[in-house]
Enzyme design. Structure first.
Site, short mmCIF file in Angstrom:
data_model
loop_
_atom_site.label_atom_id
_atom_site.label_comp_id
_atom_site.label_asym_id
_atom_site.label_seq_id
_atom_site.Cartn_x
_atom_site.Cartn_y
_atom_site.Cartn_z
N GLY A 272 59.31 -13.75 -5.55
CA GLY A 272 59.76 -13.77 -4.15
C GLY A 272 59.67 -12.39 -3.51
N LYS B 125 56.85 -5.00 4.95
CA LYS B 125 56.92 -4.62 3.54
C LYS B 125 57.63 -3.28 3.46
CE LYS B 125 53.53 -4.28 -0.24
NZ LYS B 125 52.16 -4.71 -0.57
N ASP C 6 64.34 -1.27 -5.58
CA ASP C 6 65.16 -0.70 -4.51
C ASP C 6 64.85 -1.31 -3.15
OD1 ASP C 6 62.73 0.42 -3.91
OD2 ASP C 6 63.32 2.49 -4.33
N GLY C 7 63.84 -2.17 -3.09
CA GLY C 7 63.51 -2.83 -1.83
C GLY C 7 62.73 -1.96 -0.86
N ARG D 70 52.52 -6.09 8.51
CA ARG D 70 51.21 -6.67 8.24
C ARG D 70 51.10 -8.07 8.81
NH1 ARG D 70 51.00 -7.41 1.67
NH2 ARG D 70 52.35 -9.22 1.54
N ARG E 276 50.81 -18.44 -1.35
CA ARG E 276 50.11 -17.94 -2.54
C ARG E 276 50.04 -19.06 -3.57
NH1 ARG E 276 52.54 -12.47 -2.40
NH2 ARG E 276 53.57 -12.38 -0.40
N ASP F 220 50.73 -14.60 -7.88
CA ASP F 220 51.49 -14.39 -6.63
C ASP F 220 50.71 -13.51 -5.66
OD1 ASP F 220 52.26 -12.64 -8.93
OD2 ASP F 220 53.17 -11.45 -7.36
N ASN F 221 49.61 -12.93 -6.12
CA ASN F 221 48.78 -12.12 -5.22
C ASN F 221 47.45 -12.82 -4.93
OD1 ASN F 221 50.77 -10.17 -5.18
ND2 ASN F 221 49.86 -8.95 -6.81
N ASP G 134 47.98 -7.98 -0.82
CA ASP G 134 48.75 -7.09 -1.69
C ASP G 134 47.90 -5.97 -2.29
OD1 ASP G 134 51.16 -8.01 -1.10
OD2 ASP G 134 51.67 -8.77 -3.09
P1 AMP Z 1 53.61 -6.81 -6.31
O1 AMP Z 1 53.15 -6.41 -7.68
O2 AMP Z 1 53.68 -5.69 -5.33
O3 AMP Z 1 52.87 -8.00 -5.81
O4 AMP Z 1 55.15 -7.24 -6.48
C1 AMP Z 1 55.58 -8.14 -7.45
C2 AMP Z 1 57.02 -8.50 -7.18
O5 AMP Z 1 57.86 -7.35 -7.28
C3 AMP Z 1 57.31 -9.09 -5.83
O6 AMP Z 1 58.31 -10.06 -6.02
C4 AMP Z 1 57.79 -7.92 -5.03
O7 AMP Z 1 58.60 -8.30 -3.93
C5 AMP Z 1 58.59 -7.17 -6.07
N1 AMP Z 1 58.73 -5.73 -5.78
C6 AMP Z 1 57.77 -4.78 -5.88
N2 AMP Z 1 58.28 -3.57 -5.58
C7 AMP Z 1 59.59 -3.74 -5.27
C8 AMP Z 1 60.68 -2.86 -4.87
N3 AMP Z 1 60.49 -1.54 -4.74
N4 AMP Z 1 61.87 -3.42 -4.65
C9 AMP Z 1 62.07 -4.74 -4.79
N5 AMP Z 1 61.12 -5.61 -5.17
C10 AMP Z 1 59.88 -5.12 -5.41
MG MG Z 2 52.63 -9.27 -4.49
#
Ligand code: AMP
Ligand code: MG
Length: 487
Positions: free
Chosen positions: A92, A115, A127-128, A178, A185, A254-255, A264
């Protein structure tokens, strides 16, 4: 958080309404000091947004999610995913929000998504947040992909938040706004399937058909037709990545989009020297997502989509599997056809020439490129010159002169179309050393190199004076390039 009427932006909430089980209403974190780093004015205009309004303090608050237009329902989307082959049922949007949908051209909706907007209940340990460098990286590379004619999410703006983000060091934080034809996905379908709620799965599939593959609606088995359409879209997409030397780097399910857009941009990069084994991502130790593996990985991801959709294909499980396998068999020939059409254009070869001849010629060239570590972008562009009779720039790229001379002779005998080649082979791609240089400068507060890089890569086929360094491969001392995921 404040809610204000906005005369300039009306966001729909179709995803949130139709798929409430997968949409968690949420709000962005406050940004202490929003500052615009880059705004995509042509895209804003295309979306019916006023660039001048987006530059105002309220516009910036909209772009970081702290001002929500009246009627909008920002949500964090739920999805699952296979990450490096292991299934995670609950990923998610950990640091992202879907603000809502904008009406696009011909009635199709476009998601407006943020994002780096703060933690959500899906954040797990994260950390979001997002740092300026990686958000600008997505901006540059997605806009370069768009200019190359490759389906992709777009980047509307990057706004620095004024909040520091802790990575290996403290870095300035940012939010990327974006735009995508949707954020559905393969992992969205895996999530719906994992809930066991077939009605949700069906609603998700109907939503996807309506938004992306409306042709499937009239088919005898609409869900199988949806699957066929996604297989076709992904086969075509990955063929285009391969032709331009794009390495996604983290092709988790998921990507992988249902629309067929690239999504992504984490540890992605473009090839310099041609080598199918190339891996840039620091976390991809096993090379699962190496350049040359991408078609096979896409097919694997599509098999996971089929598994998720099985209950919709047929009530009889065996029959459902049989039709899914048959449909997935279409991936390889579709990929081949898209790749062959693309390489035909890159080599300037006529439509009438047999596919097998085109493929054999291309494959022989790729053997030479690999053997001599030739820069992929440079050689194809130089071949345009060779088609006009100037073969020396091509020969200079090779050590095996007998090999390339023999190949050039065979190819030139087919009377390649130089002008067509110039429209198929970019001069400027976001080369790794230039991307790093621009992002480092931007992180230090100097946006000029970013602006120059964007100028080059957003008109990639037109060679222009003064941009020579954007056309050249990395200097020898740039060394082995590594990219870092999700930072
Ligand atoms: P990604 O590899 O960027 O596609 O991310 C994979 C998952 O990790 C997704 O659920 C993202 O929302 C989560 N995610 C990536 N970086 C962070 C972050 N800094 N804080 C919270 N969730 C993250
Ligand atoms: Mg992703």
């Amino acid at each position: 958080m404040s809610v204000a009427p906005s005369p300039t932006i009306v966001l729909g909430d179709r995803f949130a309404r139709e798929l409430g089980e997968m949409a968690l209403p949420w709000q962005a974190e406050e940004a202490p000091d929003p500052r615009l780093l880059v705004l995509n004015e042509p895209l804003a205009t295309e979306l019916g947004l006023d660039p001048a309004a987006l530059r105002t303090p309220d516009g910036l608050r909209l772009l970081v999610g702290t001002l929500v237009p009246e009627g909008a329902t920002p949500v964090a989307q739920a999805y699952s995913g296979h990450q490096f082959g292991s299934f995670n049922p609950r990923l998610g949007d950990g640091r992202a929000l879907l603000l809502g949908e904008l009406p696009g051209a011909e009635g199709a909706l476009r998601d407006l998504h943020l994002k780096g907007s703060g933690r959500t209940p899906f954040a797990r340990g994260g950390d979001g947040l997002a740092a300026v460098g990686p958000m600008l990286r997505e901006y540059v590379i997605s806009e370069a992909m768009h200019a190359l004619g490759i389906p992709t999410t777009r980047s509307l703006a990057v706004v620095a938040t004024g909040r520091a983000v802790r990575r290996e060091t403290l870095l300035p934080g940012a939010v990327l706004a974006r735009v995508a034809s949707s954020h559905l996905r393969v992992g969205s379908f895996q999530y719906a399937r994992a809930t066991g709620d077939v009605d949700l799965l069906r609603r998700l599939a109907d939503h996807a058909i309506d938004r992306h593959h409306p042709g499937a609606a009239g088919a005898e088995n609409r869900y199988l037709a949806l699957y066929d359409a996604v297989v076709a879209a992904q086969a075509s997409l990955v063929a285009q990545w391969m032709l331009v030397g794009f390495v996604h780097g983290v092709m988790n399910t998921d990507n992988t989009t249902i629309s067929g857009e690239t999504i992504d941009y984490g540890p992605c990069a473009f090839l310099d020297a041609y080598d199918p084994a190339t891996v840039y991502s620091s976390i991809d130790a096993g090379g699962r997502y190496a350049y040359g593996n991408q078609p096979v990985v896409a097919e694997w991801n599509l098999a996971r989509l089929a598994e998720a959709l099985l209950p919709l294909f047929d009530d009889d499980q065996e029959q459902a599997v049989a039709v899914a396998v048959e449909s997935l068999r279409g991936f390889a020939p579709r990929y081949e056809a898209a790749w062959t059409a693309g390489v035909r254009a890159k080599l300037g070869l006529p439509e009438g020439l047999d596919d097998a001849v085109v493929r054999a010629l291309a494959e022989d060239l790729f053997v030479l490129l690999r053997q001599d570590h030739v820069d992929l972008t440079s050689v194809f562009r130089a071949l345009g010159g060779a088609a006009r009779g100037d073969v020396e720039p091509v020969r200079l790229l090779f050590l095996d002169l007998a090999g390339i001379d023999g190949w050039l002779e065979r190819w030139r005998a087919l009377a390649p179309d130089a002008a067509g080649m110039d429209r198929a082979n970019p001069v400027y791609i976001p080369r790794n050393h230039l991307v790093e240089e621009a992002l480092d400068a931007a992180t230090e507060g100097d946006l000029a190199p970013l602006g120059q890089l964007l100028e080059a890569v957003t008109a990639p086929f037109d060679a222009r004076p003064g941009l020579d360094r954007y056309a050249a491969p990395a200097p020898q001392d740039f060394g082995a390039y590594r990219t870092f995921c999700g930072t």
